[in-house]
Design an enzyme around this catalytic site. Structure first.
Site, PDB file in Angstrom:
ATOM      1  CB  SER A 147       3.003   8.822  -1.883  1.00 57.70           C
ATOM      2  OG  SER A 147       2.800   7.661  -2.655  1.00 57.70           O
ATOM      3  CB  SER A 148       6.595   4.636  -2.391  1.00 53.36           C
ATOM      4  OG  SER A 148       5.349   4.004  -2.570  1.00 53.36           O
ATOM      5  CB  CYS A 149       3.305   6.973  -6.372  1.00 49.29           C
ATOM      6  SG  CYS A 149       2.485   8.431  -5.766  1.00 49.29           S
ATOM      7  CE  LYS A 153       0.594  13.179  -0.780  1.00 53.16           C
ATOM      8  NZ  LYS A 153       0.337  13.744   0.563  1.00 53.16           N
ATOM      9  CG  HIS A 189      -4.496   2.156  -1.653  1.00 54.50           C
ATOM     10  ND1 HIS A 189      -4.928   3.149  -0.806  1.00 54.50           N
ATOM     11  CD2 HIS A 189      -3.694   2.751  -2.565  1.00 54.50           C
ATOM     12  CE1 HIS A 189      -4.394   4.302  -1.186  1.00 54.50           C
ATOM     13  NE2 HIS A 189      -3.643   4.100  -2.257  1.00 54.50           N
TER      14      HIS A 189
HETATM   15  O1  GFB Z   1      -3.020  -0.588  -4.175  1.00 48.29           O
HETATM   16  P1  GFB Z   1      -3.016  -0.129  -5.579  1.00 48.29           P
HETATM   17  O2  GFB Z   1      -4.280   0.473  -6.082  1.00 48.29           O
HETATM   18  O3  GFB Z   1      -1.796   0.879  -5.670  1.00 48.29           O
HETATM   19  O4  GFB Z   1      -2.698  -1.359  -6.553  1.00 48.29           O
HETATM   20  P2  GFB Z   1      -0.520   1.219  -6.556  1.00 48.29           P
HETATM   21  C1  GFB Z   1      -1.580  -2.168  -6.387  1.00 48.29           C
HETATM   22  C2  GFB Z   1      -1.607  -3.305  -7.383  1.00 48.29           C
HETATM   23  O5  GFB Z   1      -2.673  -4.207  -7.038  1.00 48.29           O
HETATM   24  C3  GFB Z   1      -1.842  -2.898  -8.840  1.00 48.29           C
HETATM   25  C4  GFB Z   1      -3.428  -4.528  -8.196  1.00 48.29           C
HETATM   26  O6  GFB Z   1      -1.007  -3.674  -9.671  1.00 48.29           O
HETATM   27  C5  GFB Z   1      -3.318  -3.253  -9.060  1.00 48.29           C
HETATM   28  O7  GFB Z   1      -3.632  -3.536 -10.408  1.00 48.29           O
HETATM   29  N1  GFB Z   1      -4.804  -4.904  -7.822  1.00 48.29           N
HETATM   30  C6  GFB Z   1      -5.366  -6.138  -7.984  1.00 48.29           C
HETATM   31  C7  GFB Z   1      -5.757  -4.122  -7.286  1.00 48.29           C
HETATM   32  N2  GFB Z   1      -6.636  -6.153  -7.596  1.00 48.29           N
HETATM   33  C8  GFB Z   1      -6.917  -4.895  -7.153  1.00 48.29           C
HETATM   34  C9  GFB Z   1      -8.091  -4.299  -6.614  1.00 48.29           C
HETATM   35  O8  GFB Z   1      -9.161  -4.913  -6.476  1.00 48.29           O
HETATM   36  N3  GFB Z   1      -7.987  -2.981  -6.242  1.00 48.29           N
HETATM   37  C10 GFB Z   1      -6.818  -2.274  -6.380  1.00 48.29           C
HETATM   38  N4  GFB Z   1      -6.789  -0.985  -5.995  1.00 48.29           N
HETATM   39  N5  GFB Z   1      -5.709  -2.818  -6.924  1.00 48.29           N
HETATM   40  C11 GFB Z   1      -1.236   3.578  -5.785  1.00 48.29           C
HETATM   41  C12 GFB Z   1      -1.198   4.937  -6.370  1.00 48.29           C
HETATM   42  O9  GFB Z   1      -0.669   2.756  -6.718  1.00 48.29           O
HETATM   43  O10 GFB Z   1      -0.453   3.454  -4.618  1.00 48.29           O
HETATM   44  C13 GFB Z   1      -1.285   5.996  -5.376  1.00 48.29           C
HETATM   45  O11 GFB Z   1      -2.171   5.017  -7.390  1.00 48.29           O
HETATM   46  C14 GFB Z   1      -0.498   5.764  -4.114  1.00 48.29           C
HETATM   47  O12 GFB Z   1      -0.863   7.174  -5.974  1.00 48.29           O
HETATM   48  C15 GFB Z   1      -0.640   4.352  -3.609  1.00 48.29           C
HETATM   49  O13 GFB Z   1       0.857   6.045  -4.309  1.00 48.29           O
HETATM   50  C16 GFB Z   1       0.232   4.042  -2.439  1.00 48.29           C
HETATM   51  O14 GFB Z   1       0.673   0.848  -5.747  1.00 48.29           O
HETATM   52  O15 GFB Z   1      -0.533   0.646  -7.915  1.00 48.29           O
END
Ligand code: GFB
Length: 316
Positions: free
Chosen positions: A108-110, A141, A180
Site C-alpha cells: 500500500s502507498s501508506c 505491510k 475509504h
Molecule cells: O480514503 P481514506 O480513508 O484514506 O481518506 P487515506 C482519504 C481522505 O479523505 C482523508 C478524507 O483526508 C479523509 O479525512 N475523507 C473525507 C473521508 N470524507 C471522508 C469519508 O466520509 N470517509 C473517509 N474514509 N475519508 C487510508 C489508510 O488512508 O488509505 C489505509 O488509512 C490505506 O491504511 C488506504 O493505506 C489506501 O488515504 O487517508
C-alpha cells in the site's frame, strides 16, 4: 503463467481479489484456486499449510488483507496489525515451502513516510516517520515486503512486492464508518441527492491530496507485473495524478447529481497531507493506467446503483 497454471488468488472476494479474478478469467485462465474465507481462514497457519500441501498453487496473488479507511485504521490498529501479519506470514511461508513458482505481494502507498517528497519514489521507504492514523497497517505491510525480500535473498523465492495507490471500484466497501473516501462519498452524496438534502459532511479540511486508481487498472498491472517483473525491489502502481479531497468531492457530487453544500468537519483526521506515487519505474516497463478518474467513479456509481436495486428487490 499459462492458461492452465494453478493460480491462487488469496482474498478473492475482496475489492482487489475479485478484480484479479475478473481479469484472469477474461484472459482465459481457468485453473483458479478461489477458497472463500469460510473455507480457508488465512490467519490459521496449519490450515494455510494444509491448503498449499493439497493444492500446490504455482502462482499466488496475495490480495487478502484487513483493510479500511482512515477511521477504521485508527480505531482498530490491533486487528490491522495482527490479522495482516498473520495472513501474510502464513501465505508467504507456505507458498515458499510448497514450491510456488512466483508470488505477488500487495502492499500500500501508506508504507511511505508521512512527509515523503512528492511524487513518492520507491527508495523513500523507511526514510521517515509514518502517518500515525495507519501506522499499524503500514508496519504490517512493510514486514510483508521485508519477508518477501528475505525469502528471495536466502532461498531464491521469486516474490515481488507491488505498492498500489489508493484504490476504488466495483466491489468496494460502502460502510460509512469503515470505508475509504471514494465509496463513502458516493454513498453520502447518493443518499443526499435522493433525499434532496442541503448539505453533506466531508471529513477533514478537504485540502489533503490523494491519487486514486480504479481497481481494474490495478488488476491489469498486477497480471502484467507477474509476467514481466522479477525483482526484490518494490514497485509503485498508480496513475501519476492526484487531486484534493475537495476536488474529489465536487467530482462525486456531479456524478451523483447532488447540488447542495459541502461542509468540512475538521474534527475528523486529514491523514497524510499528500500521497502521490512516482510511477516512472512502472512506465519504463511499459505499463500505464487507462481508466480516467471521472469515468472510473461513474462506473463504480453505476455498479453501486445496481447493488442497491438488487438489495431492494431481495428485501422486497
Ligand atoms: O480514503 P481514506 O480513508 O484514506 O481518506 P487515506 C482519504 C481522505 O479523505 C482523508 C478524507 O483526508 C479523509 O479525512 N475523507 C473525507 C473521508 N470524507 C471522508 C469519508 O466520509 N470517509 C473517509 N474514509 N475519508 C487510508 C489508510 O488512508 O488509505 C489505509 O488509512 C490505506 O491504511 C488506504 O493505506 C489506501 O488515504 O487517508
Amino acid at each position: 503463467m499459462d492458461t492452465g497454471s494453478r493460480i491462487f488468488v488469496a482474498g478473492c472476494k475482496g475489492l482487489v481479489g475479485s478484480a484479479l479474478v475478473r481479469r484472469l478469467q477474461a484472459e482465459g485462465y481457468w485453473n483458479l484456486l478461489l477458497p472463500g474465507r469460510e473455507e480457508l481462514d488465512l490467519r490459521v497457519d496449519s490450515d494455510v499449510d494444509a491448503f498449499f500441501a493439497a493444492k500446490r498453487p504455482e502462482y499466488v496473488f496475495l490480495a487478502a488483507a484487513r483493510v479500511g479507511g482512515i477511521l477504521a485504521n485508527s480505531t482498530y490498529p490491533a486487528e490491522f496489525i495482527l490479522d495482516n501479519l498473520e495472513i501474510q506470514n502464513n501465505v508467504i511461508h507456505s507458498a515458499w515451502k510448497h514450491g510456488t513458482r512466483k508470488f505477488l505481494f500487495l502492499g500500500s502507498s501508506c508504507i511511505y513516510p508521512k512527509f515523503a517528497p512528492q511524487p513518492i519514489r520507491e527508495e523513500y521507504l523507511l526514510t521517515g516517520e509514518l502517518e500515525p492514523t495507519n501506522e499499524a497497517y503500514a508496519i504490517a505491510k512493510i514486514a510483508g515486503i521485508k519477508m518477501c525480500q528475505a525469502y528471495r535473498k536466502q532461498y531464491g523465492f521469486r516474490a515481488i512486492s507491488v505498492m498500489p495507490t489508493n484504490l476504488y471500484g466495483i466491489g468496494d466497501n460502502f460502510d460509512l464508518q469503515n470505508a475509504h473516501v471514494v465509496p463513502a462519498l458516493l454513498r453520502k452524496f447518493h443518499e443526499a441527492a435522493a433525499e434532496s438534502a442541503h448539505e453533506v459532511t466531508i471529513w477533514g479540511t478537504g485540502t489533503p491530496r490523494r491519487e486514486f486508481m480504479h481497481v481494474d487498472d490495478l488488476a491489469d498491472a498486477a497480471v502484467f507485473l507477474m509476467a514481466n517483473y522479477d525483482s526484490g525491489e518494490i514497485i509503485n502502481v498508480g496513475t501519476g495524478e492526484d487531486l484534493t479531497i475537495r476536488e474529489l468531492a465536487e467530482m462525486i457530487a456531479r456524478v451523483t447529481g447532488y447540488r447542495g453544500r459541502l461542509v468540512f468537519d475538521s474534527s475528523k483526521p486529514d491523514g497524510t497531507p499528500r500521497k502521490l506515487l512516482d510511477v516512472s519505474r512502472l512506465h519504463e516497463l511499459g505499463w500505464k493506467a487507462r481508466i480516467p478518474l471521472r469515468e472510473g467513479i461513474a462506473r463504480t456509481y453505476e455498479w453501486y446503483l445496481g447493488e442497491q436495486e438488487q438489495s431492494s428487490i431481495a428485501t422486497g
